[in-house]
Scaffold this motif. Structure first.
Motif, PDB file in Angstrom:
ATOM      1  N   UNK A 135      -5.996 -48.535 -16.725  1.00 52.15           N
ATOM      2  CA  UNK A 135      -6.835 -47.640 -15.935  1.00 52.15           C
ATOM      3  C   UNK A 135      -8.209 -48.238 -15.647  1.00 52.15           C
ATOM      4  N   UNK A 136      -8.406 -49.501 -15.990  1.00 52.75           N
ATOM      5  CA  UNK A 136      -9.654 -50.236 -15.737  1.00 52.75           C
ATOM      6  C   UNK A 136     -10.834 -49.634 -16.499  1.00 52.75           C
ATOM      7  N   UNK A 137     -10.559 -48.971 -17.598  1.00 53.17           N
ATOM      8  CA  UNK A 137     -11.609 -48.268 -18.333  1.00 53.17           C
ATOM      9  C   UNK A 137     -12.738 -49.197 -18.764  1.00 53.17           C
ATOM     10  N   UNK A 138     -12.402 -50.311 -19.400  1.00 55.49           N
ATOM     11  CA  UNK A 138     -13.442 -51.180 -19.939  1.00 55.49           C
ATOM     12  C   UNK A 138     -14.315 -51.823 -18.863  1.00 55.49           C
ATOM     13  N   UNK A 139     -13.741 -52.431 -17.823  1.00 56.58           N
ATOM     14  CA  UNK A 139     -14.618 -52.987 -16.787  1.00 56.58           C
ATOM     15  C   UNK A 139     -15.440 -51.923 -16.066  1.00 56.58           C
ATOM     16  N   UNK A 140     -14.877 -50.726 -15.885  1.00 59.41           N
ATOM     17  CA  UNK A 140     -15.664 -49.654 -15.264  1.00 59.41           C
ATOM     18  C   UNK A 140     -16.802 -49.216 -16.188  1.00 59.41           C
ATOM     19  N   UNK A 141     -16.538 -49.195 -17.483  1.00 54.91           N
ATOM     20  CA  UNK A 141     -17.614 -48.868 -18.418  1.00 54.91           C
ATOM     21  C   UNK A 141     -18.695 -49.940 -18.402  1.00 54.91           C
ATOM     22  N   UNK A 142     -18.300 -51.203 -18.252  1.00 57.91           N
ATOM     23  CA  UNK A 142     -19.296 -52.271 -18.102  1.00 57.91           C
ATOM     24  C   UNK A 142     -20.208 -51.974 -16.907  1.00 57.91           C
ATOM     25  N   UNK A 143     -19.619 -51.450 -15.824  1.00 57.97           N
ATOM     26  CA  UNK A 143     -20.421 -51.157 -14.632  1.00 57.97           C
ATOM     27  C   UNK A 143     -21.512 -50.137 -14.932  1.00 57.97           C
ATOM     28  N   UNK A 144     -21.245 -49.223 -15.860  1.00 59.65           N
ATOM     29  CA  UNK A 144     -22.207 -48.178 -16.188  1.00 59.65           C
ATOM     30  C   UNK A 144     -23.120 -48.551 -17.355  1.00 59.65           C
ATOM     31  N   UNK A 145     -22.609 -49.310 -18.309  1.00 62.68           N
ATOM     32  CA  UNK A 145     -23.373 -49.584 -19.526  1.00 62.68           C
ATOM     33  C   UNK A 145     -23.841 -51.031 -19.639  1.00 62.68           C
ATOM     34  N   UNK A 146     -23.182 -51.945 -18.939  1.00 63.04           N
ATOM     35  CA  UNK A 146     -23.532 -53.368 -19.004  1.00 63.04           C
ATOM     36  C   UNK A 146     -23.536 -53.973 -17.604  1.00 63.04           C
ATOM     37  N   UNK A 147     -24.237 -53.354 -16.658  1.00 63.98           N
ATOM     38  CA  UNK A 147     -24.164 -53.834 -15.265  1.00 63.98           C
ATOM     39  C   UNK A 147     -24.618 -55.276 -15.094  1.00 63.98           C
ATOM     40  N   UNK A 148     -25.628 -55.704 -15.845  1.00 67.87           N
ATOM     41  CA  UNK A 148     -26.089 -57.085 -15.706  1.00 67.87           C
ATOM     42  C   UNK A 148     -25.020 -58.072 -16.173  1.00 67.87           C
ATOM     43  N   UNK A 149     -24.329 -57.742 -17.266  1.00 72.67           N
ATOM     44  CA  UNK A 149     -23.250 -58.606 -17.742  1.00 72.67           C
ATOM     45  C   UNK A 149     -22.122 -58.673 -16.716  1.00 72.67           C
ATOM     46  N   UNK A 150     -21.766 -57.526 -16.152  1.00 68.57           N
ATOM     47  CA  UNK A 150     -20.674 -57.507 -15.183  1.00 68.57           C
ATOM     48  C   UNK A 150     -21.063 -58.267 -13.921  1.00 68.57           C
ATOM     49  N   UNK A 151     -22.295 -58.118 -13.483  1.00 73.28           N
ATOM     50  CA  UNK A 151     -22.741 -58.878 -12.311  1.00 73.28           C
ATOM     51  C   UNK A 151     -22.685 -60.378 -12.588  1.00 73.28           C
ATOM     52  N   UNK A 152     -23.021 -60.777 -13.809  1.00 77.45           N
ATOM     53  CA  UNK A 152     -22.953 -62.199 -14.163  1.00 77.45           C
ATOM     54  C   UNK A 152     -21.510 -62.702 -14.114  1.00 77.45           C
ATOM     55  N   UNK A 153     -20.565 -61.885 -14.595  1.00 82.63           N
ATOM     56  CA  UNK A 153     -19.148 -62.244 -14.520  1.00 82.63           C
ATOM     57  C   UNK A 153     -18.718 -62.391 -13.066  1.00 82.63           C
ATOM     58  N   UNK A 154     -19.061 -61.427 -12.244  1.00 84.44           N
ATOM     59  CA  UNK A 154     -18.674 -61.460 -10.830  1.00 84.44           C
ATOM     60  C   UNK A 154     -19.292 -62.658 -10.125  1.00 84.44           C
ATOM     61  N   UNK A 155     -20.561 -62.929 -10.408  1.00 85.20           N
ATOM     62  CA  UNK A 155     -21.227 -64.057  -9.748  1.00 85.20           C
ATOM     63  C   UNK A 155     -20.578 -65.378 -10.126  1.00 85.20           C
ATOM     64  N   UNK A 156     -20.202 -65.536 -11.400  1.00 80.85           N
ATOM     65  CA  UNK A 156     -19.573 -66.799 -11.784  1.00 80.85           C
ATOM     66  C   UNK A 156     -18.170 -66.923 -11.180  1.00 80.85           C
ATOM     67  N   UNK A 157     -17.467 -65.812 -11.083  1.00 75.69           N
ATOM     68  CA  UNK A 157     -16.146 -65.847 -10.447  1.00 75.69           C
ATOM     69  C   UNK A 157     -16.269 -66.176  -8.961  1.00 75.69           C
TER      70      UNK A 157
END
Length: 348
Positions: A162-184
């Protein structure tokens, strides 16, 4: 491009209309074909299959021997980039892909970009061999997973969730998720650029997990990294058409088309032709979107729905590549695909 620009497929992606839509099917090489299952059994596992150019070339060519498709798509997997990043990718029967769940964005960068590209180099050899094997001017599609979808697999450690963890990153760890997306974005840019250098005539970006995202995060999870990826490719000199496939985008489809810079958009099974025609710019090319289950059932309903889709875009004057709304399923009958192809070919 060795003449592929004159193919029905490439001309449609560039906005031209034709007597009939060009057609290819997502996962047109795969488990619904008995000959595919035979060669798949010769590899020790799925990754070995993907990294063995002789097998990947054969898998790509098999459906073209059966059906008059208008394009070939490279046989590979969207998760090869994560395998190359040493994320422990393996495919387990009944479970699909399994990876080591990502804890920190920096973990992705533990393997250098040069080593990532060295690991996926057999894919480029496959592209080169395919261009040599395909008829002159026959278009070959290269592809990759879009950053959000690849990030979902990396963070969850598997698909079908259900994409729970990555969606939670979007709300609680947005900078980390943006870093993942940027490197990808960085890695995928190099991966796709190299495919084009090896001979790919068009590219497709699979955002299979774009579905069920709130609109306020869809923009920075799906649209923004896709825009960066397309911009990077263009800045790197890649000129081939790019198809974006944000599966499940729903009402965000128009924003995706307006803001990402893709040349055409893939439509999922649930998209409605009337909505597409009123929402997208006049003449913007689309691809899709017959229900894969319709191909399992076959018969009159399959052909009637194909006609409905084709006529809806023809009536609007919209360039249209006929395809499915998602990948063809392993239980699809090859004879139903043959019936569908004959039906479309008979249009002109």
């Amino acid at each position: 491009m060795a003449g592929a620009e004159n193919s029905l497929f490439i001309k449609t992606l560039k906005g031209e209309r034709s007597h009939r839509p060009p057609v290819w099917l997502m996962r047109q090489a795969g488990r619904y074909l008995p000959e595919y299952r035979e060669i798949r059994a010769t590899a020790k596992d799925f990754l070995d299959f993907c990294y063995t150019p002789s097998l990947s070339v054969e898998a790509t060519l098999q459906p073209l021997r059966r059906y008059p498709f208008d394009a070939a798509i490279l046989f590979a997997d969207i998760l090869l980039v994560l395998d190359a990043m040493d994320r422990g990718l393996r495919f387990e029967a009944g479970e699909g892909p399994i990876l080591n769940p990502l804890d920190r964005a920096s973990d992705l960068e533990a393997v250098s970009l040069s080593k990532v590209m060295q690991r996926v180099s057999p894919v480029m050899e496959t592209v080169e061999r395919l261009k040599a094997a395909l008829p002159e001017g026959f278009p070959l599609i290269g592809f990759a997973g879009s950053p959000w979808t690849v990030a979902v697999y990396a963070i969850e450690g598997r698909g079908g969730t259900d994409k729970k963890n990555p969606k939670l990153w979007a709300y609680t760890r947005p900078d980390d998720l943006k870093a993942v997306l940027d490197y990808l974005v960085v890695v995928t840019t190099e991966y796709l650029k190299t495919q084009v250098e090896a001979g790919a005539d068009a590219l497709m970006l699979f955002d299979s997990w774009a579905e069920n995202l709130p609109d306020h995060v869809f923009d920075w999870l799906v649209i923004e990294p896709t825009r960066k990826l397309v911009d990077n490719l263009r800045s790197a000199g890649v000129t081939v058409p790019i198809i974006g496939f944000p599966r499940g985008a729903g009402a965000k489809l128009a924003d995706y088309v307006a803001q990402t810079g893709v040349n055409a958009v893939g439509l999922d099974t649930g998209q409605v032709p009337s909505f597409v025609n009123t929402s997208l710019p006049k003449g913007f090319p689309v691809q899709g979107h017959l229900d894969p289950l319709s191909v399992i059932a076959g018969g009159k309903q399959m052909l009637d729905r194909a006609d409905q889709i084709i006529e809806a875009y023809r009536a609007d004057g919209r360039p249209h590549v006929f395809n499915l709304g998602h990948g063809i399923t392993p239980d699809a009958k090859p004879e139903h695909v043959e019936t569908l192809m004959k039906h479309i070919q008979a249009m002109g």
